[in-house]
Every structure is written in structure tokens, then in C-alpha cells.
Design a protein around this motif. Structure first.
Motif, PDB file in Angstrom:
ATOM      1  N   UNK A  47      44.015  40.953  39.100  1.00 54.26           N
ATOM      2  CA  UNK A  47      42.640  40.722  38.643  1.00 54.26           C
ATOM      3  C   UNK A  47      41.686  40.656  39.831  1.00 54.26           C
ATOM      4  N   UNK A  48      42.095  39.941  40.873  1.00 52.31           N
ATOM      5  CA  UNK A  48      41.264  39.826  42.070  1.00 52.31           C
ATOM      6  C   UNK A  48      41.055  41.195  42.699  1.00 52.31           C
ATOM      7  N   UNK A  49      42.103  42.003  42.723  1.00 50.89           N
ATOM      8  CA  UNK A  49      41.986  43.358  43.271  1.00 50.89           C
ATOM      9  C   UNK A  49      40.957  44.170  42.492  1.00 50.89           C
ATOM     10  N   UNK A  50      40.935  44.005  41.175  1.00 51.86           N
ATOM     11  CA  UNK A  50      39.965  44.732  40.358  1.00 51.86           C
ATOM     12  C   UNK A  50      38.548  44.248  40.639  1.00 51.86           C
ATOM     13  N   UNK A  51      38.371  42.939  40.764  1.00 57.10           N
ATOM     14  CA  UNK A  51      37.055  42.414  41.117  1.00 57.10           C
ATOM     15  C   UNK A  51      36.597  42.962  42.468  1.00 57.10           C
ATOM     16  N   UNK A  52      37.501  43.004  43.434  1.00 61.60           N
ATOM     17  CA  UNK A  52      37.156  43.536  44.752  1.00 61.60           C
ATOM     18  C   UNK A  52      36.751  45.001  44.661  1.00 61.60           C
ATOM     19  N   UNK A  53      37.478  45.761  43.857  1.00 59.65           N
ATOM     20  CA  UNK A  53      37.139  47.174  43.670  1.00 59.65           C
ATOM     21  C   UNK A  53      35.754  47.322  43.059  1.00 59.65           C
ATOM     22  N   UNK A  54      35.459  46.528  42.052  1.00 59.46           N
ATOM     23  CA  UNK A  54      34.134  46.609  41.431  1.00 59.46           C
ATOM     24  C   UNK A  54      33.042  46.238  42.429  1.00 59.46           C
ATOM     25  N   UNK A  55      33.294  45.203  43.213  1.00 58.22           N
ATOM     26  CA  UNK A  55      32.301  44.794  44.199  1.00 58.22           C
ATOM     27  C   UNK A  55      32.097  45.883  45.251  1.00 58.22           C
ATOM     28  N   UNK A  56      33.182  46.478  45.713  1.00 56.62           N
ATOM     29  CA  UNK A  56      33.084  47.524  46.729  1.00 56.62           C
ATOM     30  C   UNK A  56      32.414  48.786  46.192  1.00 56.62           C
ATOM     31  N   UNK A  57      32.485  48.983  44.877  1.00 54.45           N
ATOM     32  CA  UNK A  57      31.865  50.174  44.279  1.00 54.45           C
ATOM     33  C   UNK A  57      30.383  49.979  43.988  1.00 54.45           C
ATOM     34  N   UNK A  58      29.838  48.809  44.328  1.00 54.45           N
ATOM     35  CA  UNK A  58      28.399  48.608  44.219  1.00 54.45           C
ATOM     36  C   UNK A  58      27.943  47.636  43.159  1.00 54.45           C
ATOM     37  N   UNK A  59      28.874  47.008  42.468  1.00 52.72           N
ATOM     38  CA  UNK A  59      28.484  46.019  41.475  1.00 52.72           C
ATOM     39  C   UNK A  59      28.377  44.642  42.115  1.00 52.72           C
ATOM     40  N   UNK A  60      27.469  43.840  41.595  1.00 52.85           N
ATOM     41  CA  UNK A  60      27.284  42.477  42.091  1.00 52.85           C
ATOM     42  C   UNK A  60      28.191  41.526  41.324  1.00 52.85           C
ATOM     43  N   UNK A  61      28.858  40.644  42.045  1.00 47.74           N
ATOM     44  CA  UNK A  61      29.634  39.579  41.425  1.00 47.74           C
ATOM     45  C   UNK A  61      28.837  38.289  41.526  1.00 47.74           C
ATOM     46  N   UNK A  62      28.551  37.679  40.382  1.00 47.20           N
ATOM     47  CA  UNK A  62      27.831  36.408  40.329  1.00 47.20           C
ATOM     48  C   UNK A  62      28.773  35.323  39.838  1.00 47.20           C
ATOM     49  N   UNK A  63      28.510  34.084  40.238  1.00 42.02           N
ATOM     50  CA  UNK A  63      29.301  32.945  39.783  1.00 42.02           C
ATOM     51  C   UNK A  63      28.776  32.476  38.428  1.00 42.02           C
ATOM     52  N   UNK A  64      29.713  32.145  37.536  1.00 43.16           N
ATOM     53  CA  UNK A  64      29.341  31.825  36.150  1.00 43.16           C
ATOM     54  C   UNK A  64      30.103  30.582  35.694  1.00 43.16           C
ATOM     55  N   UNK A  65      29.655  29.410  36.175  1.00 44.10           N
ATOM     56  CA  UNK A  65      30.316  28.174  35.799  1.00 44.10           C
ATOM     57  C   UNK A  65      31.663  28.017  36.485  1.00 44.10           C
TER      58      UNK A  65
END
Length: 232
Positions: A47-65
Motif C-alpha cells: 500500500x505504501x509503495x502505491x502511495x509513493x507511486x501516486x505521489x511521484x506521478x504528480x498527485x498530492x497526498x494530504x493527511x486526513x485524520x
């Protein structure tokens, strides 16, 4: 017209739905997306790898609670909020100021601990920030906090009011209420030339306003991430 497009409730068990939403949004020309990640769950390496991929591809990761779930309901306001809007999602409303402060800091720290870029945006679940003093907000590690009325600068306390639409309608009452709310919000965005915040939840394509969501996203909106708010 600009739109701040976000996908809420990014959790381990919603990852397949989030991936499908990303594909659908990108197919409609919306590449600038903010993903609202709930840290305090059973995240695995894949899951973390997928989040990293999304972030590296230009998407913003925001904290949500942290858990996106209130184990108990607080006072009368929280009970009314839960009944009408959030059910058990608004975890901030069950906490006092110091505990909200700790939760927000813990949420930010989780990203760095897992090799992800630290988030500059924080979105409390159900947009309910709760009773946290201004003095504690000023020292938070975020550049912006999204609440129902808009984007809050935690350092200055300035609120940038922005219209907001959502589609999480699983009952007839919610369908009617949200549809009327959304119409007013879209009108405000167009007639006041304000960016429209489009908040999408993982199960929205299966709920009562799925058609409304698709028609809106097919419109003349240029997507932006939250951290691109002031870009032309």
C-alpha cells in the motif's frame, strides 16, 4: 473554471476503489488530484509503495485524520453533526484541543516515517476541525487546513472561502439535501469565479448521486491540487 479535485478516505481497504477513481478522473482530463490519506490503519508495504507511486506521478497526498472514526460521540453538537452529516467519521469532535493537536501532528509524522513526502495539506474527517485553539494551529506543520467553508491558513488564521460539492448520498434524504447544496455551490463557483472544491469518496460511483458526479466532472473544469491553489 478551476476545480480542486480530491479523493477522500484513502485507506488500505479502499485502495482498489481509489485506483479506479484515479483512472476515471484521468480519463476525463483531471490529472491534478489530491488524495486524502488516513494514516492510523493497517497499512502494508504494498500500500505504501502505491502511495509513493501516486505521489511521484504528480498527485498530492494530504493527511486526513488518524482513524477516521470516532469511538464515542461528544456533546450535543457532535451528536447532531453525526446524525445529520458525519455519522461516526468526525473524530475531531470527540476530542479536546490538546488531543486534536496531537492527532494532527501524529498524522503528519506518519508520512515521513513511511518514506513519503510530508503533507502540506490537512483535511479533518467530515471537514470538522473541532475545538483547537488558534495558538496550537499556528504551530502545526501544515500550510493549509480544509474545513467546510474553505481553506484555512493555520499560521495567519485567514480563511479562503471556496464552494464545495460532495456526492456521498446513500439515503433519499441525503440525495435531496446534497443535490440542492451542490447546485448552490456550483452556481457560486461560476458566478463568483471561485475554484470549486470537488470532494469524491470511494463509494460515490455506486451511490445515488453518481450520475451528478459524472456530469459535473465532464464539464469545463481544470483540475488543481490543493497545493496548487494559487497557480493560474
Amino acid at each position: 473554471m478551476r476545480a480542486l479535485v480530491s479523493i477522500h478516505d484513502v485507506m488500505p481497504h479502499t485502495m482498489p476503489r481509489v485506483a479506479a477513481l484515479i483512472d476515471s478522473l484521468q480519463h476525463q482530463g483531471h490529472d491534478a488530484i489530491t488524495l486524502l490519506v488516513v494514516p492510523g490503519l493497517a497499512w502494508q508495504d504494498e500500500h505504501i509503495d502505491t502511495l509513493a507511486h501516486w505521489q511521484q506521478s504528480g498527485m498530492e497526498l494530504a493527511a486526513h485524520g488518524w482513524h477516521h472514526h470516532a469511538s464515542r460521540l461528544g456533546g450535543l453538537y457532535h451528536r447532531l453533526h453525526a446524525a445529520l452529516i458525519s455519522r461516526r467519521a468526525a473524530e475531531h469532535l470527540a476530542l479536546d484541543g490538546p488531543r486534536i493537536d496531537t492527532l494532527m501532528r501524529r498524522s503528519a509524522a506518519w508520512f515521513s516515517k513511511n518514506g513519503l513526502e510530508a503533507p502540506s495539506t490537512y483535511v479533518p474527517p467530515a471537514w470538522a476541525l473541532g475545538s483547537i485553539p488558534r495558538s496550537r494551529l499556528r504551530t502545526q506543520p501544515y500550510q493549509r487546513i480544509e474545513v467546510t467553508r474553505g481553506l484555512l491558513d493555520p499560521q495567519s488564521g485567514h480563511l479562503d472561502p471556496l464552494p464545495l460539492v460532495g456526492f456521498e448520498a446513500d439515503t433519499a434524504w441525503r440525495e435531496h439535501a446534497l443535490r440542492q447544496w451542490n447546485r448552490v455551490q456550483v452556481w457560486q463557483a461560476r458566478h463568483r469565479n471561485r475554484p470549486l472544491r470537488i470532494g469524491i469518496h470511494p463509494y460515490d460511483p455506486e451511490l445515488r448521486l453518481a450520475g451528478d458526479m459524472q456530469r459535473l466532472l465532464a464539464g469545463d473544469w481544470q483540475s488543481r491540487r490543493y497545493d496548487q491553489r494559487h497557480l493560474n
